[in-house]
Design an enzyme around this catalytic site. Structure first.
Site, short mmCIF file in Angstrom:
data_model
loop_
_atom_site.label_atom_id
_atom_site.label_comp_id
_atom_site.label_asym_id
_atom_site.label_seq_id
_atom_site.Cartn_x
_atom_site.Cartn_y
_atom_site.Cartn_z
N GLU A 117 0.82 -1.22 0.00
CA GLU A 117 0.00 0.00 0.00
C GLU A 117 0.86 1.27 0.00
O GLU A 117 0.36 2.36 0.31
CB GLU A 117 -0.93 0.02 1.22
CG GLU A 117 -1.92 -1.13 1.29
CD GLU A 117 -2.92 -1.16 0.15
OE1 GLU A 117 -2.95 -0.20 -0.65
OE2 GLU A 117 -3.67 -2.15 0.05
N HIS A 141 -2.73 2.29 8.35
CA HIS A 141 -3.85 1.53 7.79
C HIS A 141 -4.02 0.26 8.61
O HIS A 141 -3.05 -0.44 8.88
CB HIS A 141 -3.60 1.18 6.33
CG HIS A 141 -4.55 0.17 5.77
ND1 HIS A 141 -5.92 0.38 5.78
CD2 HIS A 141 -4.37 -1.04 5.20
CE1 HIS A 141 -6.52 -0.67 5.23
NE2 HIS A 141 -5.60 -1.56 4.88
N HIS A 143 -7.21 -2.92 10.02
CA HIS A 143 -8.52 -3.55 9.82
C HIS A 143 -9.31 -3.48 11.13
O HIS A 143 -9.50 -4.49 11.80
CB HIS A 143 -8.33 -4.99 9.35
CG HIS A 143 -7.55 -5.11 8.08
ND1 HIS A 143 -6.96 -6.28 7.67
CD2 HIS A 143 -7.24 -4.18 7.13
CE1 HIS A 143 -6.33 -6.08 6.52
NE2 HIS A 143 -6.48 -4.81 6.17
N HIS A 212 -13.18 -3.38 4.37
CA HIS A 212 -11.72 -3.61 4.36
C HIS A 212 -11.03 -3.02 5.59
O HIS A 212 -10.39 -3.74 6.34
CB HIS A 212 -11.13 -3.03 3.07
CG HIS A 212 -9.66 -3.25 2.91
ND1 HIS A 212 -9.05 -3.40 1.69
CD2 HIS A 212 -8.64 -3.32 3.82
CE1 HIS A 212 -7.75 -3.59 1.86
NE2 HIS A 212 -7.48 -3.53 3.14
#
EC number: 4.1.2.19
Length: 275
Positions: A117, A141, A143, A212
């Site tokens: 990413e 980032h 989850h 996501h």
């Protein structure tokens, strides 16, 4: 000789990744984290650098980030293992002078590479540098379980998601008055999702990827972790509320406005005006 693993930035990455694993936000190799550094941060550890740093070209040039060092998590690496072997799971990279690629100065051993990413991270760093006049240095980032769950049951638009999260916990409007951006579902690890995320990062420090995860930005590792943690706590409250039959009462628009005035923040107008 100073050891880079004792540096504030490696130790900070160890703590942030370990905490995120313990929260349940980063199963397997899920999640990624980047921290923008200054040359002065890495200079004392030059003796720890690879003798022949590998060079990797970027998929698109990032001139705004030219000559900038970062510490990043690796592709396919497990957050739970960062504390066990930082050099295998983290890397210090430095963008070249024209922003076309980067050298891996330290870490990412055994031919490992930075997170898949990275386009989303670097593009988001560019936008947050501009939006915060250089204050924001971290892109995270993960989850986050309950934030993901909400994207299945709430209409996926910024105003509604923001308003519900503000209502889920009083502190939320104070912590993220700029609201939460949200994308349509997109294939991860692509320039396209990176560009879409960066566009939302122009206006929001939090961006949801439906079904996501979430992207967060902040000036420090602690601030960024705390931003996501606050939103995720509110999402957990909302999940429980909806499982108990829904809201009977909530924070009103007038109360949200009063909250913003008390703490000197300007709430996202579209979320305030929603109802």
């Amino acid at each position: 000789m100073q050891n880079i693993t004792d540096s504030w930035f490696v130790q900070g990455m160890i703590k942030a990744t370990s905490d995120a694993w313990l929260k349940g936000w980063d199963e397997r190799n899920g999640g990624n984290l980047t921290l923008r550094l200054d040359e002065a941060d890495i200079a004392p550890f030059a003796t720890n650098f690879h003798e022949k740093p590998r060079y990797i070209a970027l998929s698109q040039p990032m001139p705004l980030l030219a000559n900038t060092p970062f510490i990043v998590t690796g592709s396919g690496k497990f957050f739970r293992n960062v504390q066990l072997d930082p050099a295998a799971n983290l890397g210090v990279v430095k963008i070249d002078s024209d922003g076309a690629g980067y050298h891996i100065l330290w870490g990412l051993t055994h031919d490992a590479v930075p997170t898949s990413e990275l386009p989303a991270h670097f593009l988001s760093h560019c936008e947050r540098i501009k939006a915060t006049h250089g204050k924001d240095r971290v892109i995270m980032h993960c989850h986050a379980t309950n934030l993901i769950a909400l994207t299945y049951v709430l209409e996926n638009n910024t105003a509604l998601i923001t308003r519900k999260l503000w209502e889920g916990s009083t502190e939320c409007l104070v912590v993220f008055p700029d609201g939460v951006g949200i994308l349509p579902w997109m294939v991860p690890g692509t320039d396209e999702i990176g560009q879409a995320t960066a566009q939302e990062m122009q206006k929001h420090s939090l961006v949801l990827w439906p079904f996501h995860g979430v992207f967060g930005s902040g000036p420090t590792l602690d601030e960024t972790f705390g931003l996501i943690d606050t939103a995720e706590k509110s999402a957990e409250v909302l999940v429980k509320i909806y499982s108990m039959g829904g809201m009977k009462q909530t924070i009103t628009r007038e109360e949200l406005v009063a909250l913003g005035k008390r703490f000197g923040v300007t709430p996202l107008a579209s979320a305030v005006a929603l109802y």
